[in-house]
Design an enzyme around this catalytic site. Sequence first.
Site, mmCIF file in Angstrom:
data_model
loop_
_atom_site.group_PDB
_atom_site.id
_atom_site.type_symbol
_atom_site.label_atom_id
_atom_site.label_comp_id
_atom_site.label_asym_id
_atom_site.label_seq_id
_atom_site.Cartn_x
_atom_site.Cartn_y
_atom_site.Cartn_z
ATOM 1 C CG ASP A 1 -32.259 26.520 8.472
ATOM 2 O OD1 ASP A 1 -31.503 27.257 7.827
ATOM 3 O OD2 ASP A 1 -31.861 25.524 9.109
ATOM 4 C CD1 TRP B 1 -27.226 29.338 7.373
ATOM 5 C CD2 TRP B 1 -27.774 28.964 5.233
ATOM 6 N NE1 TRP B 1 -28.089 28.256 7.337
ATOM 7 C CE2 TRP B 1 -28.444 28.006 6.034
ATOM 8 C CE3 TRP B 1 -27.977 28.930 3.852
ATOM 9 C CZ2 TRP B 1 -29.277 27.034 5.501
ATOM 10 C CZ3 TRP B 1 -28.808 27.957 3.320
ATOM 11 C CH2 TRP B 1 -29.445 27.033 4.137
ATOM 12 C CG ASN C 1 -30.273 35.730 -0.256
ATOM 13 O OD1 ASN C 1 -30.260 35.635 -1.477
ATOM 14 N ND2 ASN C 1 -30.436 34.671 0.525
ATOM 15 C CG ASP D 1 -24.688 25.551 10.268
ATOM 16 O OD1 ASP D 1 -25.323 26.592 10.003
ATOM 17 O OD2 ASP D 1 -25.191 24.412 10.257
HETATM 18 C C1 GLA Z 1 -28.902 24.760 9.160
HETATM 19 C C2 GLA Z 1 -28.753 25.860 10.209
HETATM 20 C C3 GLA Z 1 -28.324 25.246 11.518
HETATM 21 C C4 GLA Z 1 -29.354 24.215 11.977
HETATM 22 C C5 GLA Z 1 -29.542 23.167 10.892
HETATM 23 C C6 GLA Z 1 -30.706 22.223 11.192
HETATM 24 O O1 GLA Z 1 -27.672 24.182 8.865
HETATM 25 O O2 GLA Z 1 -27.823 26.815 9.778
HETATM 26 O O3 GLA Z 1 -28.163 26.249 12.510
HETATM 27 O O4 GLA Z 1 -30.571 24.867 12.239
HETATM 28 O O5 GLA Z 1 -29.793 23.749 9.621
HETATM 29 O O6 GLA Z 1 -30.886 21.253 10.218
#
Ligand code: GLA
Length: 398
Positions: free
Chosen positions: A157, A191, A194, A212
């Site tokens: 992450d 996400w 970049n 998310d």
């Molecule tokens: C981010 C990720 C999620 C999950 C959370 C965990 O938001 O994008 O998919 O892994 O962190 O804290």
Amino acid sequence: MRIIGLVTLSLFLVFTGALARDKAAPLEGTSNGLALTPPMGWNSWNKFACNVNEKIIRAQADAMAASGMRDAGYQYIVIDDCWQGTRDKNGNISADPVRFPSGMRKLADYVHSKGLKFGIYSDAGDKTCGGRPGTRGHEYQDARTYAAWHVDYLKFDWCNVGTENAQAAYLLMSRALQATGRPIVFSMCEWGDNTPWLWARNIGNLWRTTGDIYDAWEGHNANGYSIGMLNIVDMQADLWPYAGPGHWNDPDMLEVGNGGMTDGEYRAHFSLWAILAAPLIAGNDLSAMSDETKAILMNREVIAVDQDALGVEGRRVAKDGDDEVWARPIGGGGRAVVLLNRSMQPHAITVTWRELEYPDGLSAAVRDLWKHADLPKAAGAFTAEVQGHGVVMVTLKP
Ligand code: GLA
């Protein structure tokens, strides 16, 4: 004079050599040969968030085997955030002793005993998004620990990273995993901030393309960060050139069965993920699934499209208001097609052969992947009535 000349010449050679090397060598992190089709599995986050423990994880492994999901192709059981305890005085990470009293190696052994693979989560920064210890400064050490635990999959992450460069941070972890000698699928989670599709092909096996997912047809949740299923789909429309065997765009994990959408909407969600050659990572409680949830997650005809060996991601080939056509080529010269109705009312939606790059006169066999039925052969175009907030998904085979 001669010495100065020689020095200049050698500087020139070193400089041009370095340039040539830069041009020739792509960033090689992981050429691990894994994920030749999009990974399939389960991840704890969408349903359990931080409330994970070893009992829940064992129950999911049991259910993945007993429900038939394993036989349908699902493989990885991945624990997301909040499994971590603290680092010891040597910097070694351990599992939270209250939630995971048996430790990670024992849990991995259990998952493996079910014929499944075991995945885990960390973060490139000082802390994970859930505030647990991150991996920054411990990349090789953590990779060695995961390999000793027999981990097969790492989701990595991007919280609390300060001014770190994403490309450098993910390359470092990719090399650390590679150095263990254990095959570990590397799932990047920055996400899409970049544009990883432009540079991560040789670094990760999959990379998130958006924030998310929110368990809703469309819209945003209260924090504005999590986005509805169709918002995510819209952000995939131009990403198809960057995916292929071993390196996939990841529009986030599935919400099928979590209750925020109708079964028809979940069928659309699952169909679109298959057209996008997306990783199929279930995010519901596998130990308490309705028959309809099982029928969606285990629709083998839709899964076969997702897992098609060509590995060509689909794209939106037509849009007329709320009516859309998404399609991808599949092996043998076929096409998989999703007719998507974004409105609340039923609509007749047509795909033309031209949109599929087929000659007009070509006759093709039509298979409905949700009715599990052969339809009459079609030539030039195919039209179907599509329910509101729904899809019709077919394959066409000349
Ligand atoms: C981010 C990720 C999620 C999950 C959370 C965990 O938001 O994008 O998919 O892994 O962190 O804290």
